[in-house]
Write an enzyme that holds these catalytic residues in place. Structure first.
Site, PDB file in Angstrom:
ATOM      1  N   LYS A  53      43.257  37.283  32.873  1.00  0.00           N
ATOM      2  CA  LYS A  53      43.800  38.642  32.872  1.00  0.00           C
ATOM      3  C   LYS A  53      45.131  38.684  32.130  1.00  0.00           C
ATOM      4  O   LYS A  53      45.144  39.643  31.429  1.00  0.00           O
ATOM      5  CB  LYS A  53      44.171  39.096  34.256  1.00  0.00           C
ATOM      6  CG  LYS A  53      43.092  39.403  35.443  1.00  0.00           C
ATOM      7  CD  LYS A  53      43.496  39.796  36.553  1.00  0.00           C
ATOM      8  CE  LYS A  53      42.601  39.605  37.846  1.00  0.00           C
ATOM      9  NZ  LYS A  53      42.795  39.721  39.042  1.00  0.00           N
ATOM     10  N   GLN A  97      46.587  38.213  43.247  1.00  0.00           N
ATOM     11  CA  GLN A  97      45.457  37.394  43.673  1.00  0.00           C
ATOM     12  C   GLN A  97      45.387  37.128  44.734  1.00  0.00           C
ATOM     13  O   GLN A  97      46.008  36.393  45.770  1.00  0.00           O
ATOM     14  CB  GLN A  97      45.620  36.155  42.459  1.00  0.00           C
ATOM     15  CG  GLN A  97      44.199  35.461  42.399  1.00  0.00           C
ATOM     16  CD  GLN A  97      43.009  36.386  41.667  1.00  0.00           C
ATOM     17  OE1 GLN A  97      43.518  36.978  40.799  1.00  0.00           O
ATOM     18  NE2 GLN A  97      41.852  36.156  42.307  1.00  0.00           N
ATOM     19  N   ASP A 120      45.419  47.665  41.064  1.00  0.00           N
ATOM     20  CA  ASP A 120      44.336  47.263  41.537  1.00  0.00           C
ATOM     21  C   ASP A 120      43.830  48.630  42.332  1.00  0.00           C
ATOM     22  O   ASP A 120      42.613  48.743  42.692  1.00  0.00           O
ATOM     23  CB  ASP A 120      44.403  46.030  42.567  1.00  0.00           C
ATOM     24  CG  ASP A 120      43.728  44.900  41.832  1.00  0.00           C
ATOM     25  OD1 ASP A 120      43.090  45.036  41.132  1.00  0.00           O
ATOM     26  OD2 ASP A 120      44.154  43.865  42.515  1.00  0.00           O
TER      27      ASP A 120
END
Ligand code: NAP
Length: 283
Positions: A53, A97, A120
């Protein structure tokens, strides 16, 4: 019929080129979007996902940082890091994460990310905004699936089966499909004769994580098949669909790997760009 391939790598490459030129324009105005990823522990797969990412963000001209915490980090320490990032004007997007170490509550962490930096789209505020039709960060995998589906034609009036009802894939994608005037059935592990029902659907989106679950004989001729499943089998990534046989019956199909995955990371970048724009009052 042999299906056309929905090549996620190619579609993601074109989409990222568009994002890169938008980033360049922002930079000309003194704004450099930043994505910061928080990870706790040393799980190899998670670390490599975080680095990819990070690299993807840098490749399109953003800056990207990793906050790497130890496996023994306390919940209070994670919340402190998030408080610092929430208040740092140089940080536009924050990702945490998962999975987190067991002593850290995922729910508390998600609630602690400022909604305007939650790229997200998993925080309760942003999920609420999605379902009430307000401006928000749409979760990245569902957004990526919708981008892939744009290549297959209109969804209006289509009968769609979404298999899997998680908060990160199945449920939000069902909402987005409904917004496009598709008629959606959300299936799960308690659905009776799930595979037997699939031949009635124009579009199948499978987000289960069970290799070989869906076979060619379960599909309607010409169905569009989006395989979100991602399971390691003998060191290789496998989807839920028996790809080789299904591609002879479908009209469009995603491969695994190289289908949905590249779009998910692309949409993290998309949402980080939006966060930077919105933070600076640009619509
Ligand atoms: P999850 O939270 O484990 O949800 C799995 C869903 O599948 C559940 O709703 C479960 O039903 C349902 N299910 C399990 N067995 C079933 C069966 N035999 N028939 C019908 N439904 C069944 O998983 P997730 O996080 O949504 O992820 C799903 C898959 O997508 C995984 O392989 C994951 O790695 C992959 N994924 C890929 C990407 C990407 O970018 N490519 C992103 C996210 C996830 P119940 O609710 O009844 O238990």
């Amino acid at each position: 019929m042999t299906a056309e391939l929905l090549n996620g790598r190619e579609i993601a490459k074109d989409y990222r080129a568009g994002l890169a030129s938008e980033v360049e324009k922002l930079k000309e105005n003194g704004i450099t979007p930043n994505l910061t990823v928080v990870i706790a522990g040393n799980d190899g797969a998670s670390l490599s996902y975080v680095r990819s990412k990070n690299k993807a963000a840098e490749k399109i001209g953003m800056t990207s940082d990793i906050v790497h915490l130890g496996e023994d980090v306390t919940e209070a320490e994670v919340l402190e890091v998030l408080d610092r990032l929430n208040n740092d004007d140089n940080v536009n997007g924050i990702l945490v994460q998962v999975p987190l170490p067991e002593q850290v509550s995922e729910d508390k962490v998600l609630e602690a990310i400022a909604p305007h930096k939650d790229v997200d789209g998993f925080s309760p505020v942003n999920i609420g905004r999605l379902y009430t039709g307000q401006r928000t960060f749409v979760p990245c995998t569902p957004l990526g699936i919708m981008e892939l589906l744009k290549h297959t034609g209109s969804l209006e009036g289509k009968d769609v089966a979404v298999i899997g009802r998680s908060h990160i894939v199945g449920q939000p994608v069902a909402k987005l499909l409904t917004d496009q005037n598709a008629t959606v059935t959300l299936m799960h592990s308690r659905t009776k004769d799930m595979v037997g029902k699939l031949s009635a659907y124009d579009v199948i989106i499978s987000a289960v994580g069970s290799p070989g679950l869906i076979k060619a004989e379960h599909l309607k001729d010409g169905a569009v098949v989006i395989d979100v499943g991602n399971t390691m089998v003998d060191g290789k990534l496998s989807g839920d669909v028996d790809f080789d046989a299904a591609k002879e019956k479908a009209s469009w199909i995603t491969p695994v790997p190289g289908g949905v995955g590249p779009l998910t990371i692309t949409m993290v970048l998309n949402n980080t760009l939006l966060a930077a724009k919105w933070h600076n009052g640009i619509e």
